[in-house]
Motif scaffolding. Structure first.
Motif, PDB file in Angstrom:
ATOM      1  N   ARG A 106       0.665   8.919 -39.392  1.00  0.00           N
ATOM      2  CA  ARG A 106       0.932   7.913 -38.356  1.00  0.00           C
ATOM      3  C   ARG A 106       0.394   8.368 -37.003  1.00  0.00           C
ATOM      4  O   ARG A 106      -0.134   7.560 -36.223  1.00  0.00           O
ATOM      5  CB  ARG A 106       2.437   7.641 -38.274  1.00  0.00           C
ATOM      6  N   THR A 107       0.520   9.640 -36.703  1.00  0.00           N
ATOM      7  CA  THR A 107      -0.008  10.164 -35.440  1.00  0.00           C
ATOM      8  C   THR A 107      -1.528  10.023 -35.402  1.00  0.00           C
ATOM      9  O   THR A 107      -2.108   9.615 -34.381  1.00  0.00           O
ATOM     10  CB  THR A 107       0.383  11.641 -35.266  1.00  0.00           C
ATOM     11  N   HIS A 108      -2.180  10.347 -36.520  1.00  0.00           N
ATOM     12  CA  HIS A 108      -3.636  10.182 -36.591  1.00  0.00           C
ATOM     13  C   HIS A 108      -4.025   8.720 -36.373  1.00  0.00           C
ATOM     14  O   HIS A 108      -5.004   8.429 -35.672  1.00  0.00           O
ATOM     15  CB  HIS A 108      -4.162  10.657 -37.945  1.00  0.00           C
ATOM     16  N   ILE A 109      -3.273   7.807 -36.967  1.00  0.00           N
ATOM     17  CA  ILE A 109      -3.600   6.384 -36.831  1.00  0.00           C
ATOM     18  C   ILE A 109      -3.462   5.943 -35.379  1.00  0.00           C
ATOM     19  O   ILE A 109      -4.320   5.216 -34.843  1.00  0.00           O
ATOM     20  CB  ILE A 109      -2.699   5.529 -37.748  1.00  0.00           C
ATOM     21  N   GLN A 110      -2.418   6.381 -34.696  1.00  0.00           N
ATOM     22  CA  GLN A 110      -2.263   6.036 -33.283  1.00  0.00           C
ATOM     23  C   GLN A 110      -3.421   6.604 -32.462  1.00  0.00           C
ATOM     24  O   GLN A 110      -3.943   5.942 -31.556  1.00  0.00           O
ATOM     25  CB  GLN A 110      -0.923   6.556 -32.758  1.00  0.00           C
ATOM     26  N   ASN A 111      -3.829   7.824 -32.779  1.00  0.00           N
ATOM     27  CA  ASN A 111      -4.964   8.420 -32.067  1.00  0.00           C
ATOM     28  C   ASN A 111      -6.254   7.643 -32.333  1.00  0.00           C
ATOM     29  O   ASN A 111      -7.083   7.449 -31.428  1.00  0.00           O
ATOM     30  CB  ASN A 111      -5.142   9.879 -32.480  1.00  0.00           C
ATOM     31  N   ILE A 112      -6.422   7.200 -33.566  1.00  0.00           N
ATOM     32  CA  ILE A 112      -7.603   6.417 -33.929  1.00  0.00           C
ATOM     33  C   ILE A 112      -7.659   5.121 -33.122  1.00  0.00           C
ATOM     34  O   ILE A 112      -8.706   4.750 -32.561  1.00  0.00           O
ATOM     35  CB  ILE A 112      -7.605   6.112 -35.442  1.00  0.00           C
ATOM     36  N   LEU A 113      -6.530   4.418 -33.051  1.00  0.00           N
ATOM     37  CA  LEU A 113      -6.492   3.155 -32.307  1.00  0.00           C
ATOM     38  C   LEU A 113      -6.856   3.375 -30.847  1.00  0.00           C
ATOM     39  O   LEU A 113      -7.595   2.586 -30.241  1.00  0.00           O
ATOM     40  CB  LEU A 113      -5.107   2.506 -32.423  1.00  0.00           C
ATOM     41  N   GLY A 114      -6.314   4.448 -30.266  1.00  0.00           N
ATOM     42  CA  GLY A 114      -6.609   4.729 -28.864  1.00  0.00           C
ATOM     43  C   GLY A 114      -8.072   5.063 -28.636  1.00  0.00           C
ATOM     44  O   GLY A 114      -8.703   4.549 -27.700  1.00  0.00           O
ATOM     45  N   LYS A 115      -8.648   5.885 -29.498  1.00  0.00           N
ATOM     46  CA  LYS A 115     -10.042   6.292 -29.317  1.00  0.00           C
ATOM     47  C   LYS A 115     -11.017   5.142 -29.570  1.00  0.00           C
ATOM     48  O   LYS A 115     -12.082   5.079 -28.958  1.00  0.00           O
ATOM     49  CB  LYS A 115     -10.363   7.467 -30.244  1.00  0.00           C
ATOM     50  N   LEU A 116     -10.650   4.244 -30.484  1.00  0.00           N
ATOM     51  CA  LEU A 116     -11.519   3.101 -30.777  1.00  0.00           C
ATOM     52  C   LEU A 116     -11.278   1.917 -29.846  1.00  0.00           C
ATOM     53  O   LEU A 116     -11.970   0.901 -29.928  1.00  0.00           O
ATOM     54  CB  LEU A 116     -11.337   2.646 -32.231  1.00  0.00           C
ATOM     55  N   GLU A 117     -10.269   2.050 -28.986  1.00  0.00           N
ATOM     56  CA  GLU A 117      -9.936   1.007 -28.004  1.00  0.00           C
ATOM     57  C   GLU A 117      -9.598  -0.316 -28.678  1.00  0.00           C
ATOM     58  O   GLU A 117     -10.042  -1.394 -28.270  1.00  0.00           O
ATOM     59  CB  GLU A 117     -11.078   0.830 -27.000  1.00  0.00           C
ATOM     60  N   VAL A 118      -8.813  -0.223 -29.761  1.00  0.00           N
ATOM     61  CA  VAL A 118      -8.323  -1.417 -30.456  1.00  0.00           C
ATOM     62  C   VAL A 118      -6.804  -1.342 -30.519  1.00  0.00           C
ATOM     63  O   VAL A 118      -6.206  -0.294 -30.259  1.00  0.00           O
ATOM     64  CB  VAL A 118      -8.923  -1.530 -31.879  1.00  0.00           C
ATOM     65  N   HIS A 119      -6.176  -2.449 -30.884  1.00  0.00           N
ATOM     66  CA  HIS A 119      -4.719  -2.523 -30.832  1.00  0.00           C
ATOM     67  C   HIS A 119      -4.064  -2.704 -32.191  1.00  0.00           C
ATOM     68  O   HIS A 119      -2.848  -2.875 -32.268  1.00  0.00           O
ATOM     69  CB  HIS A 119      -4.291  -3.661 -29.894  1.00  0.00           C
ATOM     70  N   SER A 120      -4.862  -2.712 -33.248  1.00  0.00           N
ATOM     71  CA  SER A 120      -4.274  -2.892 -34.577  1.00  0.00           C
ATOM     72  C   SER A 120      -5.093  -2.157 -35.622  1.00  0.00           C
ATOM     73  O   SER A 120      -6.285  -1.871 -35.420  1.00  0.00           O
ATOM     74  CB  SER A 120      -4.205  -4.382 -34.947  1.00  0.00           C
ATOM     75  N   ARG A 121      -4.441  -1.868 -36.741  1.00  0.00           N
ATOM     76  CA  ARG A 121      -5.152  -1.237 -37.850  1.00  0.00           C
ATOM     77  C   ARG A 121      -6.233  -2.150 -38.403  1.00  0.00           C
ATOM     78  O   ARG A 121      -7.292  -1.691 -38.830  1.00  0.00           O
ATOM     79  CB  ARG A 121      -4.161  -0.868 -38.961  1.00  0.00           C
ATOM     80  N   VAL A 122      -5.968  -3.455 -38.389  1.00  0.00           N
ATOM     81  CA  VAL A 122      -6.951  -4.417 -38.899  1.00  0.00           C
ATOM     82  C   VAL A 122      -8.242  -4.331 -38.095  1.00  0.00           C
ATOM     83  O   VAL A 122      -9.355  -4.305 -38.647  1.00  0.00           O
ATOM     84  CB  VAL A 122      -6.380  -5.848 -38.857  1.00  0.00           C
ATOM     85  N   ALA A 123      -8.117  -4.259 -36.762  1.00  0.00           N
ATOM     86  CA  ALA A 123      -9.307  -4.162 -35.916  1.00  0.00           C
ATOM     87  C   ALA A 123     -10.042  -2.853 -36.157  1.00  0.00           C
ATOM     88  O   ALA A 123     -11.279  -2.811 -36.188  1.00  0.00           O
ATOM     89  CB  ALA A 123      -8.908  -4.283 -34.444  1.00  0.00           C
ATOM     90  N   ALA A 124      -9.306  -1.767 -36.353  1.00  0.00           N
ATOM     91  CA  ALA A 124      -9.927  -0.471 -36.621  1.00  0.00           C
ATOM     92  C   ALA A 124     -10.681  -0.497 -37.938  1.00  0.00           C
ATOM     93  O   ALA A 124     -11.799   0.024 -38.048  1.00  0.00           O
ATOM     94  CB  ALA A 124      -8.867   0.625 -36.633  1.00  0.00           C
ATOM     95  N   VAL A 125     -10.082  -1.122 -38.957  1.00  0.00           N
ATOM     96  CA  VAL A 125     -10.724  -1.213 -40.262  1.00  0.00           C
ATOM     97  C   VAL A 125     -11.986  -2.072 -40.184  1.00  0.00           C
ATOM     98  O   VAL A 125     -13.015  -1.751 -40.793  1.00  0.00           O
ATOM     99  CB  VAL A 125      -9.737  -1.780 -41.303  1.00  0.00           C
ATOM    100  N   ALA A 126     -11.923  -3.172 -39.426  1.00  0.00           N
ATOM    101  CA  ALA A 126     -13.099  -4.037 -39.269  1.00  0.00           C
ATOM    102  C   ALA A 126     -14.250  -3.262 -38.644  1.00  0.00           C
ATOM    103  O   ALA A 126     -15.408  -3.367 -39.076  1.00  0.00           O
ATOM    104  CB  ALA A 126     -12.748  -5.249 -38.411  1.00  0.00           C
ATOM    105  N   LEU A 127     -13.968  -2.474 -37.640  1.00  0.00           N
ATOM    106  CA  LEU A 127     -14.997  -1.666 -37.001  1.00  0.00           C
ATOM    107  C   LEU A 127     -15.530  -0.619 -37.976  1.00  0.00           C
ATOM    108  O   LEU A 127     -16.732  -0.370 -38.053  1.00  0.00           O
ATOM    109  CB  LEU A 127     -14.435  -1.008 -35.745  1.00  0.00           C
ATOM    110  N   ALA A 128     -14.624  -0.011 -38.751  1.00  0.00           N
ATOM    111  CA  ALA A 128     -15.027   1.025 -39.699  1.00  0.00           C
ATOM    112  C   ALA A 128     -15.954   0.483 -40.769  1.00  0.00           C
ATOM    113  O   ALA A 128     -16.949   1.113 -41.131  1.00  0.00           O
ATOM    114  CB  ALA A 128     -13.792   1.652 -40.344  1.00  0.00           C
ATOM    115  N   HIS A 129     -15.651  -0.698 -41.285  1.00  0.00           N
ATOM    116  CA  HIS A 129     -16.476  -1.271 -42.348  1.00  0.00           C
ATOM    117  C   HIS A 129     -17.904  -1.463 -41.878  1.00  0.00           C
ATOM    118  O   HIS A 129     -18.855  -1.260 -42.637  1.00  0.00           O
ATOM    119  CB  HIS A 129     -15.900  -2.620 -42.804  1.00  0.00           C
TER     120      HIS A 129
END
Length: 259
Positions: A219-242
């Motif tokens: 969970r800590t890694h996921i919060q860090n990921i959201l902050g570094k990618l400048e997104v507010h949800s896991r869905v947005a992070a996954v969309a960028l990752a794909h």
């Protein structure tokens, strides 16, 4: 979608005069490369007109016309063509989707899209689907033949008026891709692993088990990921990752353990 009548009206001015010819003078071949051409257009009269006109050229060996995506795919499975001239609007079929399917069936096939439409986003979509060019249906026959010969020789072909818009669209895409790569470059190796697991559809407990981490650490890694990618949800992070994670890895290969 262009209707049958308006589509044929758009094209007949350029290709209806079957008596005109662009044959080279006697003894001079207009192109050393000979061609076999597949015409895919749901307007049968137009397809027949193109077959008759193109077949009259000395450097075109064979022309076949079909009216549906299904028939086009069957044609490339049973025969080989150098060029497919594909209408963007095929009634119930999608010409852009067919372009990608034809290229999958016959990777060396050169697909030239045919349409009355000139919207930049549609042209760009065709190029992304694997087309090597785009010709308008009101193009004079001599120019169409020139486009076919250039494409046969390995060149791409677009009307001059489209070039600026298409280039601008690709530049915008490249700018956005570069920004996504910069964001992804902020991630550590472990954060990339977690993001890949999220993109694969795994939840926190599953990711923890896969990476031998505690759920709180994930969970800590996921919060860090959201902050570094400048997104507010896991869905947005996954969309960028794909769209970009693979490009980021290719741009700068690195060891996961090094970050």
């Amino acid at each position: 979608m262009v209707t049958g009548s308006s589509s044929y009206k758009c094209s007949r001015a350029g290709w209806g005069r079957l008596g005109s010819s662009s044959r080279a003078p006697e003894g001079h071949s207009p192109c050393v490369l000979r061609s076999c051409i597949l015409v895919v257009d749901d307007h049968v009269v137009l397809g027949q007109a193109l077959v008759a006109r193109l077949s009259a050229e000395p450097d075109i060996d064979r022309v076949r016309a079909v009216a549906t995506a299904c028939d086009a795919l069957a044609a490339v499975r049973s025969d080989r063509f150098d060029i497919a001239l594909v209408d963007v609007n095929l009634g119930a079929d999608d010409g852009l989707a067919l372009c990608a399917q034809l290229r999958h069936q016959q990777p060396d096939l050169r697909v030239l899209m045919l349409s009355c439409a000139t919207q930049t986003e549609t042209v760009v979509g065709a190029l992304r689907a694997g087309a090597v060019g785009w010709v308008p249906k009101d193009m004079p026959i001599d120019q169409l033949l020139d486009a076919l010969r250039q494409v046969r020789a390995g060149a791409a072909w677009l009307p001059g008026l489209m070039l600026r818009g298409v280039l601008d669209e690709f530049l915008r895409d490249r700018s956005e891709q570069d920004r996504e790569l910069q964001l992804l470059d902020r991630l550590s190796g472990r954060e990339r692993q977690v993001l890949r697991e999220l993109a694969a559809g795994h939840d926190v407990p599953s990711i923890a088990g896969q990476l031998y981490l505690s759920q709180n650490t994930v969970r800590t890694h996921i919060q860090n990921i959201l902050g570094k990618l400048e997104v507010h949800s896991r869905v947005a992070a996954v969309a960028l990752a794909h769209g970009s994670l693979g490009r980021a890895d290719r741009a700068e290969p690195r060891s996961e353990a090094s970050r």
